[in-house]
Design a protein around this motif. Structure first.
Motif, PDB file in Angstrom:
ATOM      1  N   ARG A 252     -35.418  35.134 -25.122  1.00  0.00           N
ATOM      2  CA  ARG A 252     -36.807  34.924 -24.693  1.00  0.00           C
ATOM      3  C   ARG A 252     -37.654  34.337 -25.832  1.00  0.00           C
ATOM      4  O   ARG A 252     -38.517  33.494 -25.602  1.00  0.00           O
ATOM      5  N   ALA A 253     -37.402  34.799 -27.050  1.00  0.00           N
ATOM      6  CA  ALA A 253     -38.133  34.248 -28.193  1.00  0.00           C
ATOM      7  C   ALA A 253     -37.791  32.771 -28.383  1.00  0.00           C
ATOM      8  O   ALA A 253     -38.670  31.944 -28.639  1.00  0.00           O
ATOM      9  N   LEU A 254     -36.504  32.413 -28.230  1.00  0.00           N
ATOM     10  CA  LEU A 254     -36.097  31.016 -28.366  1.00  0.00           C
ATOM     11  C   LEU A 254     -36.733  30.155 -27.276  1.00  0.00           C
ATOM     12  O   LEU A 254     -37.153  29.026 -27.526  1.00  0.00           O
ATOM     13  N   LEU A 255     -36.837  30.698 -26.064  1.00  0.00           N
ATOM     14  CA  LEU A 255     -37.437  29.935 -24.971  1.00  0.00           C
ATOM     15  C   LEU A 255     -38.936  29.765 -25.187  1.00  0.00           C
ATOM     16  O   LEU A 255     -39.489  28.680 -24.990  1.00  0.00           O
ATOM     17  N   GLU A 256     -39.607  30.835 -25.601  1.00  0.00           N
ATOM     18  CA  GLU A 256     -41.056  30.763 -25.806  1.00  0.00           C
ATOM     19  C   GLU A 256     -41.434  29.834 -26.947  1.00  0.00           C
ATOM     20  O   GLU A 256     -42.550  29.336 -26.999  1.00  0.00           O
TER      21      GLU A 256
ATOM     22  N   SER B 201     -34.488  23.320 -15.235  1.00  0.00           N
ATOM     23  CA  SER B 201     -35.599  22.771 -14.448  1.00  0.00           C
ATOM     24  C   SER B 201     -36.911  23.480 -14.765  1.00  0.00           C
ATOM     25  O   SER B 201     -37.890  23.344 -14.046  1.00  0.00           O
ATOM     26  N   ASN B 202     -36.894  24.255 -15.847  1.00  0.00           N
ATOM     27  CA  ASN B 202     -38.096  24.909 -16.370  1.00  0.00           C
ATOM     28  C   ASN B 202     -38.768  25.822 -15.340  1.00  0.00           C
ATOM     29  O   ASN B 202     -39.986  25.871 -15.240  1.00  0.00           O
ATOM     30  N   ARG B 203     -37.952  26.563 -14.606  1.00  0.00           N
ATOM     31  CA  ARG B 203     -38.497  27.442 -13.570  1.00  0.00           C
ATOM     32  C   ARG B 203     -38.366  28.929 -13.902  1.00  0.00           C
ATOM     33  O   ARG B 203     -38.980  29.754 -13.239  1.00  0.00           O
ATOM     34  N   HIS B 204     -37.551  29.267 -14.903  1.00  0.00           N
ATOM     35  CA  HIS B 204     -37.293  30.681 -15.179  1.00  0.00           C
ATOM     36  C   HIS B 204     -37.413  30.981 -16.663  1.00  0.00           C
ATOM     37  O   HIS B 204     -37.177  30.114 -17.506  1.00  0.00           O
ATOM     38  N   HIS B 205     -37.765  32.233 -16.946  1.00  0.00           N
ATOM     39  CA  HIS B 205     -37.680  32.736 -18.311  1.00  0.00           C
ATOM     40  C   HIS B 205     -36.199  33.008 -18.583  1.00  0.00           C
ATOM     41  O   HIS B 205     -35.341  32.684 -17.780  1.00  0.00           O
ATOM     42  N   PHE B 206     -35.889  33.593 -19.741  1.00  0.00           N
ATOM     43  CA  PHE B 206     -34.490  33.850 -20.078  1.00  0.00           C
ATOM     44  C   PHE B 206     -34.064  35.191 -19.493  1.00  0.00           C
ATOM     45  O   PHE B 206     -34.710  36.225 -19.727  1.00  0.00           O
ATOM     46  N   PHE B 207     -32.945  35.169 -18.747  1.00  0.00           N
ATOM     47  CA  PHE B 207     -32.422  36.376 -18.110  1.00  0.00           C
ATOM     48  C   PHE B 207     -30.917  36.497 -18.363  1.00  0.00           C
ATOM     49  O   PHE B 207     -30.232  35.498 -18.594  1.00  0.00           O
ATOM     50  N   ASP B 208     -30.427  37.726 -18.269  1.00  0.00           N
ATOM     51  CA  ASP B 208     -28.984  38.010 -18.357  1.00  0.00           C
ATOM     52  C   ASP B 208     -28.388  37.757 -16.985  1.00  0.00           C
ATOM     53  O   ASP B 208     -28.150  38.688 -16.199  1.00  0.00           O
TER      54      ASP B 208
END
Length: 370
Positions: free
Chosen positions: A151-155, A163-170
């Motif tokens: 999540r830190a890498l994504l933020e 497609s830039n629709r989701h945060h990072f999930f397992d």
């Protein structure tokens, strides 16, 4: 820095009975820049190294000189003496770079070219794959820690959902590295700034959209909105910090010489579908994700327009500009600018904050999760 270490230009040196570790002689480095085609002449080499000083990359070993002097003076990379400012943003960026290099250097890497909805993406991985790999390599202790790292890498704009629709999930959601850390960047890219840039008269777009097709005879560019309406507006350029000094009201300075009439109003209609309050943005469980964008301005600016207030939003983004390359999109809300919380400010104040700051702009934005 690494090339200078390999070439033995960076080494321990003695001066006045004192040894200075891991330093270089300015005059020798200027010679090296010219010899290795990093600078065409001494003047350009000096300007390049001054840029590194301005960005806290190098410094005089005793901090007695704030300018880079082409002389027999000793300078040092701050990373070699532990004085490089390692803020949270820098630490996340360096962690992302380290993971990327580790992933691309192994034979059976989880980074692959994959296709989703008939679109091919480079350097992709599944969220659960990345978590398995992080635990296997000892980068994290458990899956929760791996999710927090992802999540830190994504933020911070290092990875993102394809497609830039989701945060990072397992899960089996597809992500990719947004930054190509192996792209070779030349030092001369630091000098794309033009010291004689003019400042816009309009408070609407002070930084602003870049010209898509630079042409001395035509200063118009396209303002990109979420709808298909496209307006031609007058191009403006970011001012240098020096041009702002000594003016008590520099933001509303005299009309620039680079703008030609007629000047159309820049994006008079908000791109937001409805007003959004700070309380709505910050409420627990709100459908917004925070991202950190690092935008390095070029010769004509950063390439975006901010509007509104409390909170401000991104009104337009030049698709070929630095902001778009960093991941900025219309309708994002501006959370902070260079570490300053700005949700309670109007766009004129935020504009002034950006204009008087460094060329490398670090912004936190809130983006709606679709």
């Amino acid at each position: 820095r690494l090339r200078l270490h390999d070439g033995k230009l960076i080494k321990d040196r003695r001066y006045h009975l004192r040894t200075y570790p891991n330093c270089f002689v300015a005059k020798e480095l200027t010679d090296w820049l010219i010899e290795h085609k990093e600078a065409p002449d001494r003047e350009t080499g000096i300007r390049l190294m001054q840029k590194l000083m301005d960005h806290y990359i190098i410094h005089h070993v005793c901090d007695e000189h704030s300018d880079y002097k082409d002389a027999k003076l000793l300078y040092r990379f701050r990373k070699d003496d532990g004085t490089f400012p390692l803020g949270k943003d820098v630490k996340v960026f360096m962690r992302g770079q380290s993971l990327y290099e580790k992933l691309v250097s192994v034979e059976e890497s989880i980074l692959k070219v994959r296709e989703e909805n008939s679109v091919k993406y480079q350097r992709t991985f599944l969220g659960s794959e990345m978590i398995d790999w992080l635990i296997q390599e000892g980068e994290v202790e458990n899956r929760q820690e791996a999710v927090e790292l992802g999540r830190a890498l994504l933020e911070h704009g290092i990875i993102q959902h394809v497609s830039n629709r989701h945060h990072f999930f397992d899960s089996d959601i597809l992500y990719h590295f947004w930054i190509n850390f192996r792209r070779r960047r030349r030092l001369t890219e630091l000098l794309n700034e033009n010291s004689s840039r003019a400042l816009s008269e309009s408070p609407d777009s002070p930084f602003c959209l870049r010209k898509l097709n630079p042409d001395p005879g035509n200063t118009s560019f396209l303002s990109v909105q979420t709808n298909k309406e496209i307006k031609v507006v007058s191009a403006v350029r970011r001012s240098s910090i020096t041009s702002l000094s000594g003016n008590s009201n520099a933001y509303f300075s005299a009309p620039p010489t680079l703008v030609f009439p007629p000047v159309a109003e820049c994006n008079p209609k908000s791109v937001l579908k409805r007003p959004v309050t700070n309380e709505e943005l910050l409420s627990p469980g709100a459908p917004y994700v925070k991202k950190t964008l690092t935008i390095v301005g070029d010769a004509v600016g950063w390439g975006f327009v901010v509007r509104g207030g409390r909170p401000c939003h991104i009104q337009a983004v030049d698709p070929g500009g630095p902001a778009a390359a960093a991941g900025m999109k219309v309708c994002q809300f501006v959370f902070s600018v260079n570490g300053v919380y700005v949700l309670h400010l109007d766009y004129q104040t935020i504009s002034s904050l950006i204009m008087t700051g460094p060329r490398t702009l670090v912004m936190e934005v809130m983006e709606a999760i679709e």
